[in-house]
Structure formats: structure tokens, C-alpha cells
Write a protein that holds these residues in place. Structure first.
Motif, short mmCIF file in Angstrom:
data_model
loop_
_atom_site.label_atom_id
_atom_site.label_comp_id
_atom_site.label_asym_id
_atom_site.label_seq_id
_atom_site.Cartn_x
_atom_site.Cartn_y
_atom_site.Cartn_z
N ILE A 81 0.84 -1.20 0.00
CA ILE A 81 0.00 0.00 0.00
C ILE A 81 0.88 1.25 0.00
O ILE A 81 0.59 2.23 -0.71
N ILE A 82 1.96 1.24 0.77
CA ILE A 82 2.86 2.39 0.83
C ILE A 82 3.51 2.62 -0.54
O ILE A 82 3.59 3.75 -1.01
N VAL A 83 3.95 1.56 -1.19
CA VAL A 83 4.57 1.68 -2.51
C VAL A 83 3.56 2.20 -3.53
O VAL A 83 3.87 3.07 -4.35
N LEU A 84 2.34 1.69 -3.49
CA LEU A 84 1.31 2.15 -4.42
C LEU A 84 0.96 3.62 -4.18
O LEU A 84 0.79 4.40 -5.13
N LEU A 85 0.85 4.02 -2.92
CA LEU A 85 0.58 5.42 -2.62
C LEU A 85 1.73 6.32 -3.07
O LEU A 85 1.50 7.42 -3.60
N LEU A 86 2.95 5.88 -2.87
CA LEU A 86 4.12 6.65 -3.30
C LEU A 86 4.13 6.79 -4.82
O LEU A 86 4.39 7.87 -5.35
N ALA A 87 3.83 5.72 -5.54
CA ALA A 87 3.78 5.78 -7.00
C ALA A 87 2.68 6.73 -7.46
O ALA A 87 2.87 7.51 -8.39
N LEU A 88 1.53 6.69 -6.81
CA LEU A 88 0.43 7.59 -7.17
C LEU A 88 0.80 9.05 -6.91
O LEU A 88 0.53 9.92 -7.74
N ILE A 89 1.44 9.33 -5.79
CA ILE A 89 1.86 10.70 -5.47
C ILE A 89 2.90 11.20 -6.46
O ILE A 89 2.81 12.32 -6.97
N LEU A 90 3.87 10.35 -6.78
CA LEU A 90 4.91 10.77 -7.73
C LEU A 90 4.34 10.97 -9.13
O LEU A 90 4.74 11.89 -9.85
N PHE A 91 3.40 10.13 -9.54
CA PHE A 91 2.76 10.30 -10.84
C PHE A 91 1.98 11.62 -10.89
O PHE A 91 2.08 12.37 -11.86
N GLY A 92 1.25 11.91 -9.82
CA GLY A 92 0.48 13.16 -9.76
C GLY A 92 1.39 14.37 -9.76
O GLY A 92 1.12 15.37 -10.43
#
Length: 56
Positions: free
Chosen positions: A5-16
Motif C-alpha cells: 500500500i505504501i509503494v502504491l501510494l508513493l507511486a500515485l503521489i509521484l505520478f500526480g
């Protein structure tokens, strides 16, 4: 499960953030182009000199 979940949230934040930064670059380029066009295509003032197209 938590690291995933942390990795997915980090990827989403970096993409945004990457999308927002790219959009800001395009906005900055458009504003610069409008400023340059206004700088070179400014009207003459009543005194015969070049007038200012901005108020400052």
C-alpha cells in the motif's frame, strides 16, 4: 500488505506530482510566449514613443 500500500501510494503521489509539474511547465511556456508577443507588438503612445502594454 502495508508495504505494498505504501509503494502504491508513493507511486500515485509521484505520478500526480510529475503530471502537475509538466502542466506547470506548459503554462509557463505559454505565459512567456504571450509576454514576448506583447513586448514586441506594443502600441505607440500619444507622445510618439513606444507605450507600455502593462501597468507596472
Amino acid at each position: 500488505m502495508v508495504p505494498l500500500i505504501i509503494v502504491l501510494l508513493l507511486a500515485l503521489i509521484l505520478f500526480g506530482a510529475g503530471f502537475a509539474l509538466k502542466a506547470l511547465w506548459w503554462i509557463a511556456i505559454i505565459v512567456l510566449a504571450i509576454w514576448l508577443i506583447g513586448f514586441f507588438v506594443r502600441p505607440t503612445s500619444s507622445g510618439g514613443g513606444r507605450g507600455r502594454w502593462y501597468r507596472w
